[in-house]
Design a protein around this motif. Structure first.
Motif, PDB file in Angstrom:
ATOM      1  N   SER A  38       2.712  74.155  86.567  1.00  0.00           N
ATOM      2  CA  SER A  38       2.485  75.285  85.660  1.00  0.00           C
ATOM      3  C   SER A  38       3.694  76.185  85.537  1.00  0.00           C
ATOM      4  N   HIS A  39       4.587  76.156  86.529  1.00  0.00           N
ATOM      5  CA  HIS A  39       5.766  77.013  86.497  1.00  0.00           C
ATOM      6  C   HIS A  39       6.851  76.485  85.563  1.00  0.00           C
ATOM      7  N   ARG A  40       6.717  75.239  85.079  1.00  0.00           N
ATOM      8  CA  ARG A  40       7.687  74.758  84.095  1.00  0.00           C
ATOM      9  C   ARG A  40       7.532  75.518  82.784  1.00  0.00           C
ATOM     10  N   ALA A  41       6.295  75.740  82.380  1.00  0.00           N
ATOM     11  CA  ALA A  41       6.056  76.438  81.112  1.00  0.00           C
ATOM     12  C   ALA A  41       6.012  77.947  81.296  1.00  0.00           C
ATOM     13  N   ARG A  42       5.516  78.404  82.459  1.00  0.00           N
ATOM     14  CA  ARG A  42       5.359  79.855  82.679  1.00  0.00           C
ATOM     15  C   ARG A  42       5.878  80.216  84.079  1.00  0.00           C
ATOM     16  N   PRO A  43       7.178  80.174  84.264  1.00  0.00           N
ATOM     17  CA  PRO A  43       7.718  80.435  85.609  1.00  0.00           C
ATOM     18  C   PRO A  43       7.491  81.856  86.094  1.00  0.00           C
ATOM     19  N   VAL A  44       7.337  82.807  85.181  1.00  0.00           N
ATOM     20  CA  VAL A  44       7.180  84.204  85.568  1.00  0.00           C
ATOM     21  C   VAL A  44       5.721  84.614  85.631  1.00  0.00           C
ATOM     22  N   GLU A  45       4.864  83.975  84.809  1.00  0.00           N
ATOM     23  CA  GLU A  45       3.482  84.426  84.690  1.00  0.00           C
ATOM     24  C   GLU A  45       2.484  83.587  85.481  1.00  0.00           C
ATOM     25  N   ALA A  46       2.769  82.313  85.714  1.00  0.00           N
ATOM     26  CA  ALA A  46       1.789  81.438  86.358  1.00  0.00           C
ATOM     27  C   ALA A  46       1.475  81.928  87.761  1.00  0.00           C
ATOM     28  N   PRO A  47       0.208  81.895  88.179  1.00  0.00           N
ATOM     29  CA  PRO A  47      -0.174  82.408  89.502  1.00  0.00           C
ATOM     30  C   PRO A  47       0.377  81.540  90.625  1.00  0.00           C
ATOM     31  N   LEU A  48       0.386  82.125  91.823  1.00  0.00           N
ATOM     32  CA  LEU A  48       0.884  81.441  93.009  1.00  0.00           C
ATOM     33  C   LEU A  48      -0.270  81.113  93.950  1.00  0.00           C
ATOM     34  N   ASP A  49      -0.219  79.925  94.498  1.00  0.00           N
ATOM     35  CA  ASP A  49      -1.079  79.504  95.602  1.00  0.00           C
ATOM     36  C   ASP A  49      -0.178  78.710  96.528  1.00  0.00           C
ATOM     37  N   ILE A  50       0.123  79.267  97.700  1.00  0.00           N
ATOM     38  CA  ILE A  50       1.242  78.779  98.513  1.00  0.00           C
ATOM     39  C   ILE A  50       0.758  77.842  99.609  1.00  0.00           C
ATOM     40  N   ALA A  90       3.312  89.774  99.016  1.00  0.00           N
ATOM     41  CA  ALA A  90       3.824  90.402  97.806  1.00  0.00           C
ATOM     42  C   ALA A  90       2.973  90.075  96.594  1.00  0.00           C
ATOM     43  N   ALA A  91       2.505  88.832  96.502  1.00  0.00           N
ATOM     44  CA  ALA A  91       1.707  88.406  95.343  1.00  0.00           C
ATOM     45  C   ALA A  91       0.214  88.542  95.583  1.00  0.00           C
ATOM     46  N   ASP A  92      -0.190  88.869  96.815  1.00  0.00           N
ATOM     47  CA  ASP A  92      -1.596  88.929  97.191  1.00  0.00           C
ATOM     48  C   ASP A  92      -2.299  87.622  96.818  1.00  0.00           C
ATOM     49  N   CYS A  93      -1.674  86.521  97.223  1.00  0.00           N
ATOM     50  CA  CYS A  93      -2.196  85.190  96.904  1.00  0.00           C
ATOM     51  C   CYS A  93      -2.507  84.444  98.195  1.00  0.00           C
ATOM     52  N   PRO A  94      -3.317  83.399  98.129  1.00  0.00           N
ATOM     53  CA  PRO A  94      -3.653  82.647  99.340  1.00  0.00           C
ATOM     54  C   PRO A  94      -2.465  81.859  99.869  1.00  0.00           C
ATOM     55  N   VAL A  95      -2.430  81.721 101.205  1.00  0.00           N
ATOM     56  CA  VAL A  95      -1.395  80.949 101.880  1.00  0.00           C
ATOM     57  C   VAL A  95      -2.076  79.964 102.824  1.00  0.00           C
ATOM     58  N   THR A  96      -1.740  78.701 102.682  1.00  0.00           N
ATOM     59  CA  THR A  96      -2.256  77.655 103.555  1.00  0.00           C
ATOM     60  C   THR A  96      -1.121  77.116 104.404  1.00  0.00           C
ATOM     61  N   GLY A 133      -5.676  70.898  97.680  1.00  0.00           N
ATOM     62  CA  GLY A 133      -5.850  72.342  97.646  1.00  0.00           C
ATOM     63  C   GLY A 133      -5.475  73.000  96.338  1.00  0.00           C
ATOM     64  N   GLY A 134      -4.888  72.262  95.421  1.00  0.00           N
ATOM     65  CA  GLY A 134      -4.470  72.851  94.155  1.00  0.00           C
ATOM     66  C   GLY A 134      -3.383  73.907  94.303  1.00  0.00           C
ATOM     67  N   HIS A 135      -2.509  73.717  95.276  1.00  0.00           N
ATOM     68  CA  HIS A 135      -1.446  74.697  95.519  1.00  0.00           C
ATOM     69  C   HIS A 135      -0.374  74.579  94.445  1.00  0.00           C
ATOM     70  N   SER A 136       0.177  75.711  94.029  1.00  0.00           N
ATOM     71  CA  SER A 136       1.191  75.711  92.971  1.00  0.00           C
ATOM     72  C   SER A 136       2.612  75.817  93.503  1.00  0.00           C
ATOM     73  N   GLU A 171      11.374  63.991  94.708  1.00  0.00           N
ATOM     74  CA  GLU A 171      11.188  62.828  93.831  1.00  0.00           C
ATOM     75  C   GLU A 171       9.781  62.733  93.275  1.00  0.00           C
ATOM     76  N   THR A 172       8.769  63.125  94.063  1.00  0.00           N
ATOM     77  CA  THR A 172       7.389  62.834  93.656  1.00  0.00           C
ATOM     78  C   THR A 172       6.503  64.057  93.452  1.00  0.00           C
ATOM     79  N   ALA A 173       6.881  65.228  93.973  1.00  0.00           N
ATOM     80  CA  ALA A 173       5.969  66.381  93.902  1.00  0.00           C
ATOM     81  C   ALA A 173       5.855  66.888  92.468  1.00  0.00           C
ATOM     82  N   ASP A 174       4.629  67.250  92.077  1.00  0.00           N
ATOM     83  CA  ASP A 174       4.408  67.869  90.768  1.00  0.00           C
ATOM     84  C   ASP A 174       4.067  69.355  90.912  1.00  0.00           C
ATOM     85  N   ARG A 175       4.390  69.934  92.090  1.00  0.00           N
ATOM     86  CA  ARG A 175       4.213  71.361  92.338  1.00  0.00           C
ATOM     87  C   ARG A 175       5.590  71.974  92.613  1.00  0.00           C
ATOM     88  N   SER A 176       5.720  73.259  92.335  1.00  0.00           N
ATOM     89  CA  SER A 176       7.006  73.926  92.568  1.00  0.00           C
ATOM     90  C   SER A 176       7.371  73.878  94.047  1.00  0.00           C
TER      91      SER A 176
END
Length: 751
Positions: free
Chosen positions: A609-621, A644-650, A712-715, A740-745
Motif C-alpha cells: 500500500s505504501h507504493r501508491a500512498r507512502p505518506v497516507e497508508a496506515p502502519l502495522d509493524i 509515534a503512529a499509535d499503531c500495533p507492533v508485533t 498478520g497483514g502487517h504493512s 526479493e520476495t516481500a510485498d510489504r514495506s
C-alpha cells in the motif's frame, strides 16, 4: 628537597627569570617567563595533589586548592620565603597577569556549572527539592547574616558597609557545590535514586539562587552603598535577564550552535561561538549592575539545554578548563589564603564558629526541608549531609569577594578554610548515610526502566540525516524520519538524492526545482512531526520544537553526505530506488552513500500500500528479533515508530534451526526465544506499547518473517542487519531474500 630541585629546574629552563632564592622577590616589571613558571608549578602540583585526593575518596578539585595553600605564605613562604617571593612576586603587575588567567577560569568554571544544571530534573522531583532549597538557604543565610552583624569591626574591610558584608556572609554560608555533591552521588550509584535526584536538584537550585543573590550583592558592593532603588534595579534586571535567556535565548542558542556547526568549516567553530556568547552574556549582566559570573552561568544553562552537540561541547570545553584554568584559579585562591592568621586565638575562634554555623545551619535547614517535602527520616538525613559541601563554589565566591573589597584577607582565609573542611567532611558522611537507605519496589522498577534507556539506541540519537529521492521509498523515509523526530524532538537535515549526482543534476535543468531541492520532502517531514506530536503530547509538557533543514545540491550527493556526516549525525535514513533495476537489489548509489557515513544506517523500501500512498497508508509493524544487539536496535526503532503512529507492533522471534533438531536443542531454542521476547517486552513498556510476541523456530528466518507478514497483514517489516561488503553494500542472505520476495514495506536498521 623536591621543591628546591623543581625550582632549580625552572631556573635552567627559564634562565631569564630569577627563581633563585637570591632574587628575594624583587622585579623590575612583569615577566612572561615568570608567568609560565607559575602556571607550570600550579598545574603540576594541583594535578598531583588532585590525583592523590581522588585516590583516597576525596574530590579532585580540592587538590589545586590545597596545592595553592601549600605554595602560599602558610607553608612554602614560611619554609623558604625568598624562593616563594621569587616564584610568586608581590608586584601588582606580575600578580595581575596570573589573576587575569584566574578570572577567565572563573567564567569557564561557571559556564561548565551551568551546562551541568539539569532544569528538567528540578521539574521532575518537584516539591521536595524546592522545600529543601528554601529552608537550606534561609537557615544558614540568617546565621551568616547574624554573624556579619556581630563580627568585630576590625574583621571588616569597611565597617560602614557592614550590611553588605553581612549579606555576603549569609550567601556564602548558604550555597552548596553542585560539582562536589554530584561527584559523591554519582560515585555511589545514587544519581537515579529518588534521594539522589532530590539532592542534585536541591544543589542545583541552591547554586542558581545563590549565584543570583551573589550577583546582586556584588552589584550593591560595586555601588558602594545600599539603596532601595539600586536594589530594585538589580533584582528586576536580573529576573528579566534570566527570563529572556531561558525563553527566547534558549531557542537562539540552539539555532546558533546548529548554524555554526553546519555552516563554518574552520576548526572548533561551535566552541568559539559558545565562548563569544558567554562573554556577551557576562557583559550584559555587568551592564545591569550584577556580576559577570551570572552571565557565564546562564550561558552554560543555555548550552546544556541545546538539543545537539552538548556532549561534544562539554568534552572540548572541559578538557582545557580542567587542564589549565581550574588548577590556576584554585591554586591562586589557595595562594591568597594565609593560615598563619589562625595562630591568633580570635581568628581561630571565628573560623571554628564559621564552620560550625555553616555546617549546623545547612544541616538543620536541609533536614527540615526534606521532612516538610515528604521524605523519610533516613532520606532527609542523607540529603542534609550531602548539602553541606561548599567546595569550588565557595572558593569562587570568596575570591570574587576579596577582589571587590567585600572581604578582608582574614575573612577570605576563614571562608576558604571553612570550604575545605566542609568539603572534606561531606563525602564520608554522605556515603555513610546513603548506605543506610533501602530501595523501594517502585524505585527498583524505575531504575530498571532507566537502565534500558541508558543502553538504548533511539534515546541516544540527537540528529537525523535524511537522504531521499522522489520515489515512494523516499517519501516513506521522510514520513518515518518525521515520526522519530516528532517523538524525540530531533533536528532533521534533508539531502535530496535526485536522479543523478547532486550538483550535476541541478545543472541539467531536467529536474523539477521544488522536489529536487528537497522542499517536498521537508513538507512531508514537518507534517509527520506535527501528526506525531499531536498524538503523543502531554498536557503538562509541551512538545519540543523540531528544526527541519534542507541542503541544496551544491556538490555531488556523495560528497554532501560526507560533509554533513562530519557535522555530527547519529543516524542516516535513506529512501531511494532506481527505475532500471529490480527491487531485490540495493541501489548501487546506496553503497556509495553508506560508505561516506560512518554510523547507524536505516534503509527504506516502499511496497504494498505504501507504493501508491507512502505518506497516507496506515502502519502495522512487524519487527524480527533474534536476541542480538543488532535486532534489539531494530526493535527499539519499531517501538518508537509504533508509539509515534499509535499503531500495533508485533515482535517475531526467529532462530536458526537444525535439519533434525533434537529435544535438547528445541528446549534451548524455546529458552532463547523467551529471553529475547521478554527483553523486548521490557523495552516496549518504556514506549507505552503492548506488543504481540511470537516465536518461530521451525522455519528459516526469511520464511518465518514472510509467513507472519501475510498472516498478520502487517504493512511494514523492521529488521536489524549488519553491513557487509565494501564496494557493494549488502545486508546478508535474510535481507536479500526479503528484498526479493516481500510485498510489504521494509526498514533495515544497520550498524
Amino acid at each position: 628537597m623536591a621543591l628546591a630541585a623543581f625550582l632549580s629546574l625552572l631556573t635552567l629552563l627559564f634562565p631569564g627569570a630569577s627563581f633563585a632564592a637570591a632574587a628575594g622577590g624583587s622585579s623590575t616589571g612583569p615577566s612572561e617567563t615568570v608567568l609560565i613558571g607559575q602556571i607550570i608549578v600550579l598545574i603540576l602540583s594541583g594535578r598531583l595533589l588532585g590525583e592523590g585526593m581522588q585516590r583516597i575518596g576525596q574530590p579532585a578539585v580540592m587538590g589545586p586548592l590545597i596545592a595553592g595553600i601549600l605554595l602560599g605564605p602558610t607553608f612554602f613562604g614560611a619554609l623558604w620565603p625568598d624562593a616563594q617571593h621569587a616564584l610568586f612576586p608581590s608586584g601588582r603587575e606580575q600578580a595581575g597577569m596570573l589573576n587575569a588567567v584566574s578570572e577567565i577560569g572563573i567564567l569557564l568554571l561557571l559556564l561548565l556549572a551551568g551546562m551541568e544544571t539539569d532544569l528538567s530534573l528540578i521539574r521532575k522531583v518537584g516539591r521536595a527539592a524546592f522545600t529543601v532549597s528554601l529552608t537550606g538557604i534561609f537557615v544558614p543565610f540568617a546565621c551568616g547574616f547574624a554573624l556579619g552583624q556581630l563580627m568585630p569591626a576590625s574583621m571588616l574591610p569597611d565597617p560602614e558597609q557592614r550590611l553588605i558584608a553581612s549579606l555576603f556572609l549569609g550567601t556564602a554560608l548558604s550555597i552548596s557545590s553542585v560539582k562536589i555533591v554530584a561527584m559523591v552521588v554519582r560515585e555511589m550509584n545514587f544519581v537515579r535514586r529518588n534521594v539522589g535526584q532530590v539532592i542534585l536538584a536541591s544543589a542545583i537550585i541552591d547554586d542558581t539562587v545563590g549565584w543570583i543573590i551573589i550577583a546582586i550583592t556584588f552589584g550593591l558592593a560595586a555601588r558602594g552603598s545600599f539603596e532601595w532603588g539600586s536594589l530594585a534595579w538589580s533584582v528586576f534586571g536580573t529576573l528579566g535577564f534570566i527570563g529572556i535567556s531561558l525563553t527566547a535565548g534558549r531557542r537562539l542558542m540552539a539555532r546558533l550552535i546548529r548554524w555554526t556547526n553546519d555552516s563554518l568549516v574552520s576548526e572548533a567553530p561551535v566552541l568559539s561561538a559558545v565562548l563569544v556568547v558567554m562573554g556577551l552574556m557576562a557583559l550584559a549582566t555587568d551592564a545591569i549592575g550584577v556580576h559577570t559570573v551570572l552571565g557565564a552561568f546562564v550561558a552554560g544553562i543555555l548550552v546544556g539545554s541545546s538539543p545537539i552537540l552538548t556532549r561534544r561541547i562539554d568534552e572540548q570545553l572541559r578538557g582545557i578548563t580542567t587542564a589549565l584554568f581550574m588548577p590556576v584559579f584554585f591554586g591562586v585562591a589557595g595562594l591568597k589564603a594565609d593560615l598563619t592568621i589562625l595562630a591568633d586565638p580570635m581568628p581561630l575562634a571565628l573560623t571554628a564558629g564559621l564552620v560550625l554555623i555553616a555546617s549546623l545551619g545547612k544541616f538543620a535547614g536541609a533536614f527540615a526541608g526534606g521532612w516538610m517535602g515528604g521524605l523519610g527520616r533516613r532520606e532527609a538525613l542523607a540529603l542534609a549531609t550531602g548539602m553541606n559541601a561548599r567546595g569550588s563554589t565557595e572558593v569562587i565566591v570568596a575570591t570574587i569577594g576579596l577582589s571587590m573589597g567585600v572581604l578582608t584577607q582574614e575573612l577570605f582565609t576563614m571562608i576558604v578554610t571553612m570550604a575545605v573542611l566542609t568539603t572534606l567532611a561531606m563525602p564520608p558522611t554522605l556515603r555513610w548515610a546513603l548506605r543506610r537507605l533501602p530501595m523501594s519496589r517502585e524505585e527498583t522498577e524505575r531504575l530498571e526502566r532507566e537502565a534500558f534507556e541508558e543502553r538504548g539506541f533511539v534515546p541516544n540519537v540527537e540528529r537525523v540525516l535524511l537522504a531521499v529521492d522522489e520515489t515512494p521509498p523516499g517519501r516513506l523515509a521522510a514520513r518515518l524520519a518525521g515520526m522519530l523526530a516528532g517523538l524525540r524532538g530531533l533536528p532533521v537535515t534533508v539531502v535530496s538524492v535526485g536522479n543523478g549526482n547532486g550538483a550535476a543534476d541541478a545543472a541539467d535543468g531536467d529536474a523539477a526545482p521544488g522536489p529536487a531541492a528537497g522542499g517536498d520532502h521537508e513538507t512531508v517531514v514537518r507534517a509527520s512531526v506535527e501528526a506525531t506530536q499531536a498524538r503523543t503530547a502531554t498536557p503538562d509538557e509541551p512538545p519540543p520544537e523540531v528544526e527541519v533543514l534542507t541542503r541544496a545540491p551544491e556538490m555531488p550527493v556523495e560528497d554532501m553526505i560526507e560533509s554533513e556526516a562530519a557535522k555530527g549525525y547519529d543516524l542516516l535514513m535513506v529512501g531511494m530506488e532506481e527505475a532500471d533495476r529490480p527491487a531485490a537489489d540495493l541501489p548501487p548509489r546506496l553503497s556509495e552513500l553508506a560508505n561516506r557515513f560512518d554510523g547507524p544506517l536505516a534503509v527504506v523500501s516502499a511496497r504494498g500500500s505504501h507504493r501508491a500512498r507512502p505518506v497516507e497508508a496506515p502502519l502495522d509493524i512487524l519487527v524480527a528479533v533474534s536476541g542480538t544487539e543488532v535486532s534489539r536496535r531494530a526493535a527499539e526503532v519499531a517501538l518508537a515508530l509504533g508509539r509515534a503512529a499509535d499503531c500495533p507492533v508485533t515482535v517475531l522471534y526467529v532462530g536458526s534451526t537444525a535439519v533434525r533438531p533434537s529435544r535438547r536443542n528445541r528446549r534451548q531454542a524455546r529458552r532463547d526465544a523467551e529471553a529475547a521476547l521478554d527483553e523486548i517486552s521490557g523495552i516496549a513498556e518504556r514506549y507505552d506499547r503492548t506488543v504481540r510476541a511470537i516465536a518461530r523456530t521451525d522455519l528459516a528466518a526469511e520464511d518465518a518473517v514472510l509467513d507472519q507478514a501475510d498472516r498478520g497483514g502487517h504493512s511494514l517489516v523492521v529488521m536489524g542487519v549488519s553491513r557487509q561488503g565494501q564496494e557493494t553494500l549488502s545486508f546478508g542472505a535474510v535481507a536479500a531474500a526479503l528484498l526479493e520476495t516481500a510485498d510489504r514495506s521494509l526498514l533495515f536498521v544497520a550498524t
